[in-house]
Write a protein that holds these residues in place. Sequence first.
Motif, PDB file in Angstrom:
ATOM      1  N   VAL A 358      -5.609  27.092  16.891  1.00 52.16           N
ATOM      2  CA  VAL A 358      -5.035  25.791  16.351  1.00 52.16           C
ATOM      3  C   VAL A 358      -6.356  24.877  16.803  1.00 52.16           C
ATOM      4  N   ALA A 359      -6.858  24.108  15.750  1.00 52.48           N
ATOM      5  CA  ALA A 359      -8.031  22.986  15.901  1.00 52.48           C
ATOM      6  C   ALA A 359      -7.394  21.635  15.604  1.00 52.48           C
ATOM      7  N   VAL A 360      -7.830  20.817  16.307  1.00 49.24           N
ATOM      8  CA  VAL A 360      -7.265  19.409  16.137  1.00 49.24           C
ATOM      9  C   VAL A 360      -8.740  18.538  15.747  1.00 49.24           C
ATOM     10  N   LEU A 361      -8.574  18.040  14.398  1.00 47.66           N
ATOM     11  CA  LEU A 361      -9.686  17.383  13.926  1.00 47.66           C
ATOM     12  C   LEU A 361      -9.644  15.673  14.268  1.00 47.66           C
ATOM     13  N   ASP A 362     -10.499  15.172  14.521  1.00 47.14           N
ATOM     14  CA  ASP A 362     -10.495  13.644  14.689  1.00 47.14           C
ATOM     15  C   ASP A 362     -11.749  13.089  14.129  1.00 47.14           C
ATOM     16  N   LEU A 363     -11.601  12.019  13.229  1.00 45.08           N
ATOM     17  CA  LEU A 363     -12.773  11.602  12.348  1.00 45.08           C
ATOM     18  C   LEU A 363     -13.245  10.365  13.601  1.00 45.08           C
ATOM     19  N   ASP A 364     -14.681  10.519  13.774  1.00 45.38           N
ATOM     20  CA  ASP A 364     -15.011   9.577  14.803  1.00 45.38           C
ATOM     21  C   ASP A 364     -15.504   8.117  14.262  1.00 45.38           C
ATOM     22  N   ARG A 365     -15.111   7.300  15.258  1.00 48.11           N
ATOM     23  CA  ARG A 365     -15.397   6.030  15.240  1.00 48.11           C
ATOM     24  C   ARG A 365     -14.554   5.244  13.843  1.00 48.11           C
ATOM     25  N   PHE A 366     -13.468   5.782  13.589  1.00 46.78           N
ATOM     26  CA  PHE A 366     -12.704   5.479  12.570  1.00 46.78           C
ATOM     27  C   PHE A 366     -12.256   4.086  12.390  1.00 46.78           C
ATOM     28  N   LYS A 367     -12.014   3.638  13.596  1.00 43.36           N
ATOM     29  CA  LYS A 367     -11.471   2.168  13.743  1.00 43.36           C
ATOM     30  C   LYS A 367     -12.780   1.278  13.026  1.00 43.36           C
ATOM     31  N   SER A 368     -13.944   1.721  13.811  1.00 40.45           N
ATOM     32  CA  SER A 368     -15.114   0.826  13.456  1.00 40.45           C
ATOM     33  C   SER A 368     -15.284   0.983  11.927  1.00 40.45           C
ATOM     34  N   PHE A 369     -15.085   2.041  11.585  1.00 38.65           N
ATOM     35  CA  PHE A 369     -15.406   2.274   9.952  1.00 38.65           C
ATOM     36  C   PHE A 369     -14.368   1.363   9.190  1.00 38.65           C
ATOM     37  N   ASN A 370     -13.138   1.391   9.771  1.00 41.40           N
ATOM     38  CA  ASN A 370     -12.182   0.239   8.865  1.00 41.40           C
ATOM     39  C   ASN A 370     -12.584  -1.157   9.242  1.00 41.40           C
ATOM     40  N   GLY A 413      -2.693   9.296  11.308  1.00 40.85           N
ATOM     41  CA  GLY A 413      -3.906   8.663  11.220  1.00 40.85           C
ATOM     42  C   GLY A 413      -5.384   9.123  10.702  1.00 40.85           C
ATOM     43  N   GLU A 414      -6.100   9.145  11.640  1.00 42.12           N
ATOM     44  CA  GLU A 414      -7.400  10.003  11.344  1.00 42.12           C
ATOM     45  C   GLU A 414      -7.505  11.368  11.860  1.00 42.12           C
ATOM     46  N   GLU A 415      -6.335  11.750  12.373  1.00 37.73           N
ATOM     47  CA  GLU A 415      -6.206  13.214  13.079  1.00 37.73           C
ATOM     48  C   GLU A 415      -5.838  14.113  12.046  1.00 37.73           C
ATOM     49  N   PHE A 416      -6.345  15.664  12.121  1.00 33.16           N
ATOM     50  CA  PHE A 416      -6.129  16.503  11.402  1.00 33.16           C
ATOM     51  C   PHE A 416      -5.841  17.632  12.164  1.00 33.16           C
ATOM     52  N   VAL A 417      -5.009  18.800  11.500  1.00 34.09           N
ATOM     53  CA  VAL A 417      -4.838  19.806  12.200  1.00 34.09           C
ATOM     54  C   VAL A 417      -5.279  21.120  11.571  1.00 34.09           C
ATOM     55  N   ALA A 441     -19.372  10.529   3.303  1.00 37.02           N
ATOM     56  CA  ALA A 441     -19.876   9.104   3.577  1.00 37.02           C
ATOM     57  C   ALA A 441     -20.674   8.957   4.858  1.00 37.02           C
ATOM     58  N   GLY A 442     -21.366  10.273   5.328  1.00 32.97           N
ATOM     59  CA  GLY A 442     -22.076  10.089   6.340  1.00 32.97           C
ATOM     60  C   GLY A 442     -21.411  10.026   7.880  1.00 32.97           C
ATOM     61  N   GLN A 443     -20.163  10.276   7.611  1.00 32.22           N
ATOM     62  CA  GLN A 443     -19.314  10.284   8.742  1.00 32.22           C
ATOM     63  C   GLN A 443     -19.136  11.519   9.445  1.00 32.22           C
ATOM     64  N   THR A 444     -18.839  11.673  10.735  1.00 32.21           N
ATOM     65  CA  THR A 444     -18.708  12.840  11.511  1.00 32.21           C
ATOM     66  C   THR A 444     -17.237  13.052  11.987  1.00 32.21           C
ATOM     67  N   LEU A 471     -12.826  16.538  25.142  1.00 30.73           N
ATOM     68  CA  LEU A 471     -14.060  16.680  25.879  1.00 30.73           C
ATOM     69  C   LEU A 471     -15.017  16.616  24.907  1.00 30.73           C
ATOM     70  N   ALA A 472     -14.728  16.969  23.673  1.00 35.97           N
ATOM     71  CA  ALA A 472     -15.852  16.733  22.451  1.00 35.97           C
ATOM     72  C   ALA A 472     -16.205  15.408  22.406  1.00 35.97           C
ATOM     73  N   LYS A 473     -15.042  14.295  22.468  1.00 33.15           N
ATOM     74  CA  LYS A 473     -15.461  12.853  22.347  1.00 33.15           C
ATOM     75  C   LYS A 473     -16.131  12.543  23.380  1.00 33.15           C
ATOM     76  N   THR A 474     -15.856  12.919  24.618  1.00 35.65           N
ATOM     77  CA  THR A 474     -16.691  12.238  25.746  1.00 35.65           C
ATOM     78  C   THR A 474     -17.943  12.840  25.788  1.00 35.65           C
ATOM     79  N   ALA A 475     -18.238  14.207  25.285  1.00 39.82           N
ATOM     80  CA  ALA A 475     -19.431  14.831  25.148  1.00 39.82           C
ATOM     81  C   ALA A 475     -20.630  14.110  24.228  1.00 39.82           C
ATOM     82  N   GLY A 476     -19.944  13.199  23.648  1.00 33.63           N
ATOM     83  CA  GLY A 476     -20.828  12.495  22.544  1.00 33.63           C
ATOM     84  C   GLY A 476     -20.489  12.611  21.187  1.00 33.63           C
ATOM     85  N   ARG A 477     -19.105  12.893  20.762  1.00 36.63           N
ATOM     86  CA  ARG A 477     -18.542  13.195  19.443  1.00 36.63           C
ATOM     87  C   ARG A 477     -19.559  14.205  18.637  1.00 36.63           C
TER      88      ARG A 477
END
Length: 504
Positions: A358-370, A413-417, A441-444, A471-477
């Motif tokens: 199972v992988a949980v995917l979360d768009l980086d800095r989505f709130k800032s993009f909005n 939200g911006e989270e996918f599975v 759109a150049g996002q990660t 851990l992926a978020k805290t390591a720099g996204r």
Amino acid sequence: MNTSRGGTLLRLHLIVGTTLAVLCTLLPVGPVRDVLYTTISFGCAALMAVGVRRHRPRAAAAWWLTTAGIAVWACADLLWAVYTWVLGVSPFPSPADALYLASYVLIASGFWLFVRARRGEGDREGVIDSLIFTVGFVLVSWVLLMRPGLESAGESTVARVLAAAYPLGDVLLLALLVRLLTTTGARTAAFSWLVAANALLLVADCAYQYVLMTTGYSGGIISLPWLLGYVAFAAAALHPSMRGLTDPGHGDGDTRFTRRRLAALTLASLVAPGTLLLQLAFHWRLEAWAVGLASVVLFLLVVLRMSGLLRHLEQQASRLADLARTDALTGLPNRRTSDAELERMQTRARAEGTALCVAVLDLDRFKSFNDTFGHQAGDRLLVQSAAAWREGLATAHAGTGPGRAAMLGRWGGEEFVLLLLGHDLASATAVADGLRTLTPAGQTFSAGVALWSGLESPAELFARADTALYLAKTAGRDRVVPAAAPPPVGDDAAGAAGVPVSRG
């Protein structure tokens, strides 16, 4: 066009036309009455032409055909008056009969174009409803008009054809009137005037034919619906809303099975048995064959209508089920569907001895993009990301073995599975990392991947993937991190519950 002037003309027409129609009805039968009668009919036909030219409707052909039908009907009235008061004869059949029958065809053709313009030709339910009413009317027309007319016509073939042609013309007008009523589209004032005009024409025509065969026609109140029908046709053409009368409807419109429609169809379906009961109660001549055939046809039409209604309900239920399983924005399976699919994959993985990740995917800095581009741009990013990842996942799994399966869903939200059956931890991490490069759109995005131990509950498995995402978020996204193995069973490890994740 001057709207005020158009409204004044319409009001003046209604006042003068209605007054003259009532006055004409009160006059005794004679030349003066028929001069006024033909003046009204020709005047209304002329006003219809004025309305069509002034308002320039989108489906002008429908209006011109209807106008031509009324004009030809007026010519027949004039010819009949000339025969009666100028030539002193009353031929049957006469050229006036040919004009009357031609007017049926013209008016019916105009109404058919109205139906088509309102997208009525593809409405199966509306066609069946109009047929139910038409069959009931045919039975009544046969009992009261057609059969008596044929019997009184004698041996003359032309007379017998005309005796049947007039009631059949009324059947045609009624069928198209009901068909128009079952189309979608706005119920404008012009629409109401047009429906009323056709209905008045039918009432007058049927009453005239019945009286002519029983007591003989001598003018009077029967003429009033005809004259008011002319007035109503002209009012429909003069009203400004006639421009939009043929605009197509949207959605189900008046094809919905309302209580009023159900009541009307019920009454129409009871015409056949009701006719038989009346004939038995009053010792009238039994029309067994006519009633029997009408009953069979009505029964089959009602069955078709009910089957269509059931099919419509099934389609609605299917759409509702799809909505319950699917995320409305992205079209991906929603959280409920993802949970159910994970349980199904766990059962399969246990039975086949296959790995499950199972992988949980979360768009980086989505709130800032909005905040920067707006929520609509954020929604577009979610939709485009889902489409790109889904296509990439399909490409990655093209040609893989039967033991593998994958599903991408929106978790919220911006989270996918991402569920990956038949992939070990390294393979699942590589698949998720491949999707990361497709983000538009150049996002990660950041992701955490966990391998199911075979003993964990879905909540425990998601918690480990969520911890890896943190851990992926805290390591720099912009990276995919595999989760650590679960603690041994019985070990007092708080990590099984996961740690709070700060999204962004």
